[in-house]
Design a protein around this motif. Sequence first.
Motif, mmCIF file in Angstrom:
data_model
loop_
_atom_site.group_PDB
_atom_site.id
_atom_site.type_symbol
_atom_site.label_atom_id
_atom_site.label_comp_id
_atom_site.label_asym_id
_atom_site.label_seq_id
_atom_site.Cartn_x
_atom_site.Cartn_y
_atom_site.Cartn_z
ATOM 1 N N ILE A 37 -1.795 -3.221 -2.364
ATOM 2 C CA ILE A 37 -2.844 -3.614 -3.312
ATOM 3 C C ILE A 37 -2.977 -5.131 -3.371
ATOM 4 N N VAL A 38 -1.833 -5.842 -3.315
ATOM 5 C CA VAL A 38 -1.871 -7.312 -3.314
ATOM 6 C C VAL A 38 -2.574 -7.820 -2.057
ATOM 7 N N GLY A 80 2.169 -1.350 -4.386
ATOM 8 C CA GLY A 80 1.956 -2.688 -4.925
ATOM 9 C C GLY A 80 1.661 -3.717 -3.859
ATOM 10 N N ARG A 100 3.110 -1.165 -10.731
ATOM 11 C CA ARG A 100 4.355 -1.728 -11.278
ATOM 12 C C ARG A 100 4.997 -0.777 -12.289
ATOM 13 N N ASN A 132 -2.679 -2.630 -9.552
ATOM 14 C CA ASN A 132 -1.400 -3.318 -9.390
ATOM 15 C C ASN A 132 -0.510 -3.126 -10.618
#
Length: 236
Positions: free
Chosen positions: A85-86, A82, A232, A228
């Motif tokens: 990817i952010v 995550g 999650r 993303n």
Amino acid sequence: MIMTNNRSTLRYFYYAFILVILGFFFGTAYVAVDLLSFYIKYIQLLYGSVTALLLGGFAIFAAVLSLVVATFGCIGIQRLSGQTIVLYSIALIISMFVNTGLTIASFSLENSERSAHLRSMSSTIVLYDELFINDVRNAWDSVQNTYNCCGATGPSDWDIIYYSEKLPQSCCTSNFANCKPSSVYVKFNGCFEPLMEHLESKIHTMAAISLAFTIFHIPGLAIAYFANRLARKNAL
């Protein structure tokens, strides 16, 4: 099972995205190097403005940045991390702004640089016969032979050093001795327009590639968004 299928589908989309990015990378790099080579070849005539050189360097930077961002995103999506990817999404947005700036700079360069280039070409004519500045002579002979032209705007430009008595040999279509303004072999078209058309065609090609590349960042952001969400769910 559904999670695995979604992950595989996302990877396939991203692999396709990377292939397109590689195409844009090599396309931008090729056009940028071509632009730089062209400009450097005639730098003695166009020294009054280095914007095209800066543009070529900026394009290479944008291409490398996009490739690095794509590689970074590949790692994030492969691991479904995550945080990675952010960070990839933020880097992709930065890359999109860089390519947008390159597109705007490419389209705006055409009109702003013409007067500077014309002044540069005209001012170098007086250096043509200087004994220790062969680069200027070679550049003028090259451009006049390549584009079948004479002077910046026409043969009369050479009056400043030859007083209408003669012209450089490259101003005539025949290799006979003594190229004169009265000769039927004189090339009457100036070199500025064809040289600028060639330069601008390279800049327009770069602008078109950069614009397409900028737009193509949107599916990259969409892939990052779904990756993303999947990361999650995977963390739950």
